[in-house]
Design an enzyme around this catalytic site. Structure first.
Site, PDB file in Angstrom:
ATOM      1  N   THR A  68       0.830  -1.205   0.000  1.00 41.78           N
ATOM      2  CA  THR A  68       0.000   0.000   0.000  1.00 41.78           C
ATOM      3  C   THR A  68       0.867   1.259   0.000  1.00 41.78           C
ATOM      4  O   THR A  68       0.506   2.278  -0.597  1.00 41.78           O
ATOM      5  CB  THR A  68      -0.923   0.015   1.231  1.00 41.78           C
ATOM      6  OG1 THR A  68      -1.775  -1.138   1.186  1.00 41.78           O
ATOM      7  CG2 THR A  68      -1.778   1.268   1.278  1.00 41.78           C
ATOM      8  N   TYR A 156       3.403 -12.443   3.834  1.00 42.95           N
ATOM      9  CA  TYR A 156       2.340 -11.727   3.123  1.00 42.95           C
ATOM     10  C   TYR A 156       2.127 -12.382   1.769  1.00 42.95           C
ATOM     11  O   TYR A 156       3.010 -12.369   0.921  1.00 42.95           O
ATOM     12  CB  TYR A 156       2.726 -10.259   2.979  1.00 42.95           C
ATOM     13  CG  TYR A 156       1.746  -9.385   2.249  1.00 42.95           C
ATOM     14  CD1 TYR A 156       0.416  -9.755   2.048  1.00 42.95           C
ATOM     15  CD2 TYR A 156       2.153  -8.143   1.763  1.00 42.95           C
ATOM     16  CE1 TYR A 156      -0.478  -8.932   1.387  1.00 42.95           C
ATOM     17  CE2 TYR A 156       1.272  -7.314   1.098  1.00 42.95           C
ATOM     18  CZ  TYR A 156      -0.036  -7.709   0.911  1.00 42.95           C
ATOM     19  OH  TYR A 156      -0.912  -6.887   0.240  1.00 42.95           O
ATOM     20  N   LYS A 184      -0.385 -12.793   6.525  1.00 43.30           N
ATOM     21  CA  LYS A 184      -1.383 -11.908   5.921  1.00 43.30           C
ATOM     22  C   LYS A 184      -1.796 -12.517   4.593  1.00 43.30           C
ATOM     23  O   LYS A 184      -0.968 -12.708   3.703  1.00 43.30           O
ATOM     24  CB  LYS A 184      -0.820 -10.508   5.715  1.00 43.30           C
ATOM     25  CG  LYS A 184      -1.812  -9.574   5.009  1.00 43.30           C
ATOM     26  CD  LYS A 184      -1.209  -8.216   4.703  1.00 43.30           C
ATOM     27  CE  LYS A 184      -2.201  -7.355   3.924  1.00 43.30           C
ATOM     28  NZ  LYS A 184      -1.624  -6.039   3.537  1.00 43.30           N
TER      29      LYS A 184
END
Length: 261
Positions: A68, A156, A184
């Protein structure tokens, strides 16, 4: 009055038990932050204001330098600056996770070591993008990082962005490593999340859905499920995902005989 994260983590640090690290650090709603820029440089004042907003809004943690935050587009100097600013400004109020992934294992190790040296609480490590390693390669990559740097690490998996998918069985094997404390998952696949919960591989390993809809649907079914969220509808996510957190200090006292009240 409940202790700050910094005070709490100091008590946790007195016990050489990685299950505590798995259980208490990664919980609730952990927000992945954008990287604010102005005139081509990191906007320090806006980053600090964003960090304060998340603390005041009840965030249970923040992530900087994640996907992000477009970390792959930042220079090494910018990455170090963002980590230093964040750790210093948060000042122990909530946990700080730092994105340290790379498709080069040696670089991922270096980034993870930087995060540890700066005082970050954990590293978030994305699967190697573009290279598309097989499951044996993923296992070797993440194991090398976990062996090299003694900091809690969250794997992730975002195959839509990396072209590389960390399968549940591989993740379960990796979760046996004492430094790998969570996963994640941003596949958006509820079946996959259920499989992850069933195969998480080590007591207290945290499953962090990477999108709002998955997190809200599975949270009520497992104490091991929390999430990494973005800013949209953030306050509601914090309230929903924090509903069990008030019990955590009592759990710590009961099972590990540590006084943090």
């Amino acid at each position: 009055m409940a202790p700050t994260w910094l005070e709490f983590s100091r008590e946790i640090g007195k016990i050489d038990d990685r299950i505590i690290r798995r259980f208490f650090m990664l919980k609730g709603s952990i927000s992945a932050l954008v990287t604010p820029m102005i005139n081509g440089e990191v906007d320090t004042s806006t980053l600090q204001a964003l960090l304060d907003w998340h603390v005041l809004s009840g965030s249970h943690g923040v992530v900087v330098l994640g996907t992000t935050g477009e970390s792959a587009t930042l220079t090494d100097q910018e990455r170090q600056s963002i980590v230093d600013i964040t750790v210093e400004h948060i000042n122990g109020r909530i946990p700080v996770l730092v994105g340290t992934g790379s498709n080069a294992t040696a670089k991922a190790i270096a980034y993870t070591q930087w995060a540890k040296d700066a005082g970050a609480d954990a590293a978030l490590i994305v699967t190697p993008y573009y290279n598309k390693p097989d499951q044996a390669g993923l296992y070797a990559h993440f194991t090398a990082i976990a062996d090299a740097v003694d900091i809690p690490q969250v794997l992730y998996n975002v195959p839509g962005g990396t072209g590389c998918d960390l399968l549940s069985a591989t993740a379960a094997r990796l979760a046996q490593h004492p430094n790998i404390v969570g996963l994640k998952d941003a596949t958006g696949d509820l079946g996959r999340l259920t499989e992850m919960i069933e195969q998480h591989g080590a007591p207290g390993t945290r499953i962090l859905p990477g999108d709002d809809s998955s997190g809200l649907q599975v949270k009520g079914n497992s104490a091991n499920v929390d999430k990494i969220t973005k800013d949209a509808k953030y306050i509601d996510s914090v309230k929903f995902l924090g509903f069990k957190n008030k019990m955590d200090y009592d759990v710590l006292n009961t099972y590990f005989d540590v006084n943090v009240k």
